[in-house]
Motif scaffolding. Structure first.
Motif, PDB file in Angstrom:
ATOM      1  N   ASN A  22      -5.105  -3.656   0.932  1.00  0.00           N
ATOM      2  CA  ASN A  22      -4.545  -4.505  -0.122  1.00  0.00           C
ATOM      3  C   ASN A  22      -3.242  -5.146   0.338  1.00  0.00           C
ATOM      4  OD1 ASN A  22      -6.651  -3.824  -1.761  1.00  0.00           O
ATOM      5  ND2 ASN A  22      -5.567  -2.199  -2.841  1.00  0.00           N
ATOM      6  N   ALA A  92      -7.314  -2.642 -10.088  1.00  0.00           N
ATOM      7  CA  ALA A  92      -8.726  -2.906  -9.819  1.00  0.00           C
ATOM      8  C   ALA A  92      -9.465  -3.075 -11.130  1.00  0.00           C
ATOM      9  CB  ALA A  92      -9.344  -1.770  -9.008  1.00  0.00           C
ATOM     10  N   THR A 112      -5.744  -8.678 -11.016  1.00  0.00           N
ATOM     11  CA  THR A 112      -6.845  -7.743 -10.805  1.00  0.00           C
ATOM     12  C   THR A 112      -7.406  -7.886  -9.400  1.00  0.00           C
ATOM     13  OG1 THR A 112      -8.355  -9.335 -11.768  1.00  0.00           O
ATOM     14  CG2 THR A 112      -7.494  -7.629 -13.213  1.00  0.00           C
ATOM     15  N   LYS A 113      -7.880  -6.719  -8.865  1.00  0.00           N
ATOM     16  CA  LYS A 113      -8.560  -6.685  -7.565  1.00  0.00           C
ATOM     17  C   LYS A 113     -10.077  -6.700  -7.807  1.00  0.00           C
ATOM     18  CE  LYS A 113      -6.182  -2.917  -6.544  1.00  0.00           C
ATOM     19  NZ  LYS A 113      -5.636  -1.731  -5.893  1.00  0.00           N
TER      20      LYS A 113
END
Length: 611
Positions: A22, A92, A112-113
């Protein structure tokens, strides 16, 4: 990192995330846009980084080891030097992310991931612009005070300049406030402004007995499918279109806000009763059912709506939104594209469900489960041919908890995998013990239910092989019961797993046959050994001749496909006789025995019962 090489003319961004991937993705995106980017894998590194050089913006992951993102944010906000640095949370899509808590502890936004390039840049640019504007205001104020002190003797000129500066500051403050209180994508009020409006409505309701209002919480159904299949740009275009269509369903005095993601909030003020809110919800559902004609695609989108009546007894506006959210999830559970009105009992149910989930997590850790066994009787010999393993939860304070109550929670939370594996291990261990006892009939089988969730685990076959090897049982005596939901997936991966189980001589049984889709084409495609007829059909055999016809048909299907038929829920001698006449192979139910503890199984086998 050598901070001496940081470019002082570039904005400095600190990324705090314990996942190197990330950090690398975000750092690459932001570095290409000309930002100084520093990275921290944990709270200690983040503290050191901020003490060395104060960043202009912090990107903070929610799920962090030892100290989570909420606590890290609170610490930054409590420290004078970092209190004004904007914090954008990273979460996430499948994380449990408390958005209200995130904003309450000081977060200004969230991402958001997996990351969407344009969304990351827009949110970072907005927050840096806000910070630059605030610093500009501070600078203007300082300069203003300095000029007033130095040029008192030029009073007229100073007053004129002061007036101009005040106008400029007010304009800038107005721009900042507008940005801070509105969603950058749709232009609608955001969560912060919506909560303010809710607070005003709640205060008014406390002061004016005749003032009534309602809150609607709207969540788009399957919006993620649009994002994943057509891309975030199309998703953003759809969100803008949804916002516009929602506004056509409302009056000018109503407040429509985008709360985040695909969630919208609606405040209906000065309405007569709850029926007005219901009519608005019905109108929204009708409008959303129409196609959205976007620039490149035509898409369909429905929504689930929760309605909370504005009770003056609420202490905080957030609680109104929480209850509308709870009602929305009830609407979603009822089949989506529906609305539901909040009932106070629902909040208590939500609390009880959360407590049950927490207790269940502890139960998995402490292995508070028991396995009960119900005999399966061969209708050819009338003797016990095997047992079905049924899990029970021995709660430390509530006693035995029914599977009907905790299995759905276990499925939803993913805990079912650990429970299921434990039951399989326990049942195989018990079968090994029984098979070495001289009174045990040969062959004795054990039947274990297998959750659909287990089929998504890459090591399922390895686990089953290990359990069989450790307990030294013949795999031919193991029966795994699966539901039609597994078969309806109809993926090659599942077919391969089932074929490999069959190659190991493990028996495969379709459980609750007749209650789901029961597609015969699927039955032909999978290596099943038996069909288990649901007890609801067995119970109706005696009620009338029309329903009686279902059980013979099911037995006929099993026989035509070379499978055995097992009838569940046999409770009377008449049912037993009917099943024998229909050439059903096996049966289980209270007529033979209820599920019993493992220590009672040998006592039952000792009596050598025959029916």
């Amino acid at each position: 990192m050598n901070y001496e090489h940081l470019d002082p003319y570039k904005k400095d961004i600190l990324i705090v995330d314990d996942m190197p991937d990330n950090l690398r993705v975000l750092s690459s995106i932001l570095t290409r846009e000309g930002y100084n980017v520093r990275k921290a894998l944990n709270w200690q590194m983040a503290l050191t980084a901020t003490q060395t050089v104060l960043p202009d913006l912090i990107l903070l992951d929610i799920m962090m080891p030892e100290v989570d993102g909420y606590e890290i944010c609170q610490t930054f906000k409590a420290w004078e030097l970092t209190a004004d640095i904007p914090v954008i949370f990273i979460s996430a899509l499948d994380d449990v992310f408390d958005k209200v808590k995130a904003f309450r502890v000081g977060g200004v936004d969230y991402i958001t991931k997996p990351f969407e390039f344009q969304e990351v840049l827009v949110r970072v640019q907005n927050q840096l612009a806000l910070r630059a504007a605030r610093l500009e205001i501070l600078k203007l104020n300082i300069e203003l005070e300095h000029r007033v002190k130095q040029r008192t003797w030029e009073l007229e000129n100073a007053l004129q300049k002061l007036h101009e500066e005040i106008i400029s500051r007010q304009k800038l403050q107005s721009q900042i406030l507008d940005i801070a209180l509105h969603d950058s994508l749709t232009g609608l009020p955001n969560r912060v402004l919506f909560i303010r409006q809710l607070k005003n409505a709640l205060n008014r309701a406390k002061q004016e007995p005749n003032f009534k209002f309602a809150v609607l919480f709207l969540d788009c159904d399957r919006f993620k499918v649009i994002n994943d299949s057509l891309g975030h740009l199309v998703g953003d275009e759809l969100l803008i279109a949804i916002g516009r269509r929602l506004q056509t369903c409302l009056l000018p005095i109503d407040t429509l806000a985008r709360l985040g993601g695909d969630e919208f909030g609606i405040l209906l003020e000065n309405i007569a009763d709850i029926n007005i809110a219901i009519q608005v919800a019905e109108r929204i559902l009708q409008q959303l059912s129409l196609a959205f004609k976007l620039s490149r695609y035509e898409v369909f989108m429905n929504a689930s709506i929760g309605i909370s009546w504005g009770n003056k007894d609420y202490d905080r506006p957030e609680y109104l939104l929480r209850d509308a959210d709870t009602a929305m999830y009830r609407a979603k559970a009822q089949g989506r594209a529906k609305y539901h009105v909040f009932d106070p009992a629902m909040h208590q149910e939500a609390i009880q469900l959360l407590e049950l989930e927490n207790d269940l997590r502890r139960a998995v850790e402490r292995q508070e489960f028991l396995v009960y066994y119900q005999p399966i009787v061969s209708l050819t010999t009338g003797r016990i041919s095997g047992f079905e393993a049924l899990v029970r939860w021995q709660h430390p304070t509530r006693g035995l908890v029914s599977p009907i109550e905790f299995i759905p929670v276990a499925e939803e939370t993913g805990l079912i995998s650990a429970i299921n594996t434990w039951v399989l291990q326990s049942a195989c261990h018990q079968l090994s013990i029984w098979q070495h006892h001289p009174i045990t009939p040969e062959p004795l089988s054990i039947s274990v239910n297998l959750s659909a969730r287990l089929f998504s685990q890459p090591n399922l076959l390895d686990q089953i092989d290990r359990i069989i090897h450790e307990n030294k049982i013949n795999p031919e005596h193991l029966q795994l019961e699966i539901t039609e939901s597994v078969i309806m997936e109809n993926t090659n991966a599942i077919k391969i797993i089932l074929e490999q189980l069959r190659q190991r001589q493990i028996k495969l049984v379709m459980d609750d046959f007749g209650t789901g889709y029961s597609s015969l084409s699927y039955l032909h495609s999978f290596p099943l050994n038996a069909l288990k007829i649901d007890k609801s059909f067995v119970k109706r055999m005696q009620e009338n001749e029309e329903n009686m016809g279902l059980v013979p048909a099911m037995i006929g299907i099993a026989n035509s496909m070379g499978m055995s038929a097992i009838a569940e829920g046999v409770e009377t001698q008449e049912q037993l006789a009917q099943l024998r006449n229909l050439n059903c192979d096996f049966a289980q139910g209270y007529l033979f025995s209820k599920p019993i503890e493992e220590e009672l199984v040998m006592k039952l086998l000792t009596t050598a019962p025959q029916w």
